[in-house]
Design a protein around this motif. Structure first.
Motif, PDB file in Angstrom:
ATOM      1  N   THR A  85       0.852  -1.174   0.000  1.00 19.57           N
ATOM      2  CA  THR A  85       0.000   0.000   0.000  1.00 19.57           C
ATOM      3  C   THR A  85       0.895   1.234   0.000  1.00 19.57           C
ATOM      4  OG1 THR A  85      -0.023   0.138   2.402  1.00 19.57           O
ATOM      5  CG2 THR A  85      -1.702  -1.221   1.373  1.00 19.57           C
ATOM      6  N   GLU A  86       0.291   2.375  -0.131  1.00 18.45           N
ATOM      7  CA  GLU A  86       1.049   3.623  -0.056  1.00 18.45           C
ATOM      8  C   GLU A  86       1.762   3.714   1.294  1.00 18.45           C
ATOM      9  OE1 GLU A  86       2.695   6.888  -1.543  1.00 18.45           O
ATOM     10  OE2 GLU A  86       1.324   5.553  -2.611  1.00 18.45           O
ATOM     11  N   THR A  87       1.064   3.333   2.341  1.00 12.34           N
ATOM     12  CA  THR A  87       1.654   3.332   3.687  1.00 12.34           C
ATOM     13  C   THR A  87       2.835   2.379   3.760  1.00 12.34           C
ATOM     14  OG1 THR A  87      -0.534   3.753   4.630  1.00 12.34           O
ATOM     15  CG2 THR A  87       1.179   3.018   6.124  1.00 12.34           C
ATOM     16  N   GLY A  88       2.691   1.225   3.138  1.00 10.34           N
ATOM     17  CA  GLY A  88       3.772   0.248   3.159  1.00 10.34           C
ATOM     18  C   GLY A  88       5.026   0.771   2.494  1.00 10.34           C
ATOM     19  N   ALA A  89       4.847   1.377   1.340  1.00 17.87           N
ATOM     20  CA  ALA A  89       5.993   1.928   0.631  1.00 17.87           C
ATOM     21  C   ALA A  89       6.638   3.041   1.454  1.00 17.87           C
ATOM     22  CB  ALA A  89       5.548   2.471  -0.731  1.00 17.87           C
ATOM     23  N   GLU A  90       5.797   3.864   2.060  1.00 13.21           N
ATOM     24  CA  GLU A  90       6.300   4.977   2.859  1.00 13.21           C
ATOM     25  C   GLU A  90       7.051   4.479   4.095  1.00 13.21           C
ATOM     26  OE1 GLU A  90       6.415   7.939   2.101  1.00 13.21           O
ATOM     27  OE2 GLU A  90       6.590   9.181   3.897  1.00 13.21           O
ATOM     28  N   ALA A  91       6.531   3.455   4.734  1.00 15.58           N
ATOM     29  CA  ALA A  91       7.180   2.915   5.931  1.00 15.58           C
ATOM     30  C   ALA A  91       8.578   2.398   5.596  1.00 15.58           C
ATOM     31  CB  ALA A  91       6.324   1.807   6.534  1.00 15.58           C
ATOM     32  N   ALA A  92       8.672   1.644   4.505  1.00 15.19           N
ATOM     33  CA  ALA A  92       9.973   1.121   4.100  1.00 15.19           C
ATOM     34  C   ALA A  92      10.926   2.262   3.771  1.00 15.19           C
ATOM     35  CB  ALA A  92       9.812   0.198   2.889  1.00 15.19           C
ATOM     36  N   ARG A  93      10.420   3.259   3.044  1.00 15.99           N
ATOM     37  CA  ARG A  93      11.239   4.392   2.640  1.00 15.99           C
ATOM     38  C   ARG A  93      11.773   5.129   3.877  1.00 15.99           C
ATOM     39  NH1 ARG A  93       7.503   7.928  -0.025  1.00 15.99           N
ATOM     40  NH2 ARG A  93       6.931   6.002  -1.086  1.00 15.99           N
ATOM     41  N   GLN A  94      10.909   5.390   4.822  1.00 19.15           N
ATOM     42  CA  GLN A  94      11.327   6.137   6.009  1.00 19.15           C
ATOM     43  C   GLN A  94      12.312   5.344   6.865  1.00 19.15           C
ATOM     44  OE1 GLN A  94      10.721   9.292   6.696  1.00 19.15           O
ATOM     45  NE2 GLN A  94       9.468   9.541   4.856  1.00 19.15           N
ATOM     46  N   PHE A  95      12.137   4.039   6.897  1.00 19.49           N
ATOM     47  CA  PHE A  95      13.089   3.228   7.661  1.00 19.49           C
ATOM     48  C   PHE A  95      14.472   3.301   7.023  1.00 19.49           C
ATOM     49  CE2 PHE A  95      15.360  -0.531   8.986  1.00 19.49           C
ATOM     50  CZ  PHE A  95      15.080  -0.589  10.338  1.00 19.49           C
ATOM     51  N   ARG A  96      14.532   3.185   5.713  1.00 22.24           N
ATOM     52  CA  ARG A  96      15.817   3.285   5.011  1.00 22.24           C
ATOM     53  C   ARG A  96      16.423   4.661   5.203  1.00 22.24           C
ATOM     54  NH1 ARG A  96      17.258  -1.770   4.851  1.00 22.24           N
ATOM     55  NH2 ARG A  96      16.116  -3.072   3.358  1.00 22.24           N
ATOM     56  N   LEU A  97      15.561   5.677   5.236  1.00 23.23           N
ATOM     57  CA  LEU A  97      16.046   7.036   5.453  1.00 23.23           C
ATOM     58  C   LEU A  97      16.661   7.145   6.840  1.00 23.23           C
ATOM     59  CD1 LEU A  97      16.297   9.900   4.407  1.00 23.23           C
ATOM     60  CD2 LEU A  97      13.971  10.363   5.211  1.00 23.23           C
ATOM     61  N   LEU A  98      15.979   6.535   7.808  1.00 26.06           N
ATOM     62  CA  LEU A  98      16.492   6.535   9.177  1.00 26.06           C
ATOM     63  C   LEU A  98      17.857   5.874   9.231  1.00 26.06           C
ATOM     64  CD1 LEU A  98      15.553   7.373  12.021  1.00 26.06           C
ATOM     65  CD2 LEU A  98      14.598   5.090  12.291  1.00 26.06           C
ATOM     66  N   GLU A  99      17.993   4.759   8.539  1.00 26.14           N
ATOM     67  CA  GLU A  99      19.288   4.069   8.497  1.00 26.14           C
ATOM     68  C   GLU A  99      20.358   4.950   7.885  1.00 26.14           C
ATOM     69  OE1 GLU A  99      18.694  -0.718   8.168  1.00 26.14           O
ATOM     70  OE2 GLU A  99      18.477   0.426   6.340  1.00 26.14           O
ATOM     71  N   ALA A 100      19.980   5.647   6.808  1.00 24.66           N
ATOM     72  CA  ALA A 100      20.960   6.495   6.119  1.00 24.66           C
ATOM     73  C   ALA A 100      21.414   7.633   7.022  1.00 24.66           C
ATOM     74  CB  ALA A 100      20.350   7.040   4.828  1.00 24.66           C
ATOM     75  N   ARG A 101      20.455   8.229   7.725  1.00 28.17           N
ATOM     76  CA  ARG A 101      20.786   9.324   8.627  1.00 28.17           C
ATOM     77  C   ARG A 101      21.728   8.847   9.722  1.00 28.17           C
ATOM     78  NH1 ARG A 101      16.599  13.163   8.008  1.00 28.17           N
ATOM     79  NH2 ARG A 101      16.763  13.633   5.771  1.00 28.17           N
TER      80      ARG A 101
END
Lengths: 128, 128
Positions: free
Chosen positions: A88-104
Motif C-alpha cells: 500500500t502507499e503506507t507500506g511503501a512509505e514505511a519502508a522508505r522512512q526506515f531506510r532514510l532513518l538508516e541512512a541518517r
DNA sequence: GGGCGTTATGTTCAGGCAAACATATCACCG
DNA sequence: CGGTGATATGTTTGCCTGAACATAACGCCC
C-alpha cells in the motif's frame, strides 16, 4: 548493502536498527520483506527469495499490518497467477522512512562508530 | 531515557541500536551493564540492579571482553568485600561512544522517526 | 469444471537460549 | 582459621521460537 541479515556496515561492524512499539518489532528483516513484496508482487515469492517459509513471511506481514494504523500490504486470494500481494502507499512509505532513518544514522554516527570499531580491532588512532 | 530495556524513545516508539561484530552483539543491555559496573564496582551488584543472575551478567562481561581488543572490565577475586570489578579506560570509552551514537541517531533521525510514529498511530500530518 | 498457484491458518516437533540450581576458588577480616 | 562476599564455571530444566508438515479457500485459465 549489508549481509543477509541486513543493517548498516562499517568495517566488519554492523549496525542494527530496530523499532519497538510495545512488543511489536520493526527492523531490517521486515523492511526487506516489504521491499521484496513490492518488487515481486507476492508474499510467497518474497519469502522464498529471503529463504523463509510462506507461513513465516505471512506472519511477519500480519504483524506489520497490525502495528500500523493502515495495512502495509494488500493481498489477493485467487485470481491471475493464483493471487498476489502488493504494497500500500503506507507500506511503501514505511519502508522508505526506515531506510532514510538508516541512512541518517550512517552519516551522523560515523564518528562514534569508527571509534568503537577501532576499540574492537585494536587500531586506535584518536585515543581518548 | 527509555524503559527497562533501554533504547531511544519517541512517543511509544523506541529505537534499538545494536552493533554486530561477527556473531558478537553489543547493544543497550550490555552498555547499561557496563555503566552499572562502573558505578557499583561489582558485576553481581550490577546484575542484581538489572534483575539478572550473576551468571548471566558475568557471561555478558566475558563476551564484551572477548569482542574488544582490550578488556572492558577488570575483575578481582577475593580481597576487601570479597572482590569486585571495575571498568577499564576502554570500557568507559566504549560505553561513552555507544551513548554518543544513540544521541546522534536521536537528533539526526528525528524526522523519519516522527513520520513512522505517525504512520503507526494513524496521526499523519505531512501526508504522502 | 479441474488444475494450478497463492493466500490463509492450524498443528506438531525439535533446537536453542535463558533461568535455576549447584559448586569451586579466592583473599580479606574478625 | 572459619566466615563472608564476590568471582568463576558446570549442569540441568523449562520455555519459546522457528521449521516442518498439513489443509482449506479462492479465482483465473485451459
Amino acid at each position: 548493502m549489508a549481509g543477509k541479515t541486513g543493517g548498516i556496515m562499517a568495517d566488519d561492524l554492523r549496525i542494527f536498527l530496530r523499532l519497538w512499539a510495545g512488543d511489536r518489532k520493526f527492523g531490517p528483516g521486515k523492511v526487506e520483506l516489504l521491499e521484496r513484496i513490492g518488487q515481486e508482487g507476492s508474499i510467497s515469492a518474497a519469502g522464498r527469495a529471503m529463504g523463509m517459509s510462506y507461513k513465516r513471511a505471512w506472519g511477519l506481514v500480519e504483524e506489520m499490518n497490525a502495528m500500523f494504523a493502515t495495512p502495509l500490504v494488500e493481498s489477493l486470494r485467487g485470481g491471475p497467477g493464483g493471487g498476489g500481494a502488493r504494497l500500500t502507499e503506507t507500506g511503501a512509505e514505511a519502508a522508505r522512512q526506515f531506510r532514510l532513518l538508516e541512512a541518517r544514522l550512517a552519516e551522523a554516527g560515523a564518528a562514534p562508530l569508527a571509534v568503537l570499531a577501532a576499540l574492537m580491532s585494536g587500531n586506535m588512532s584518536g585515543g581518548k
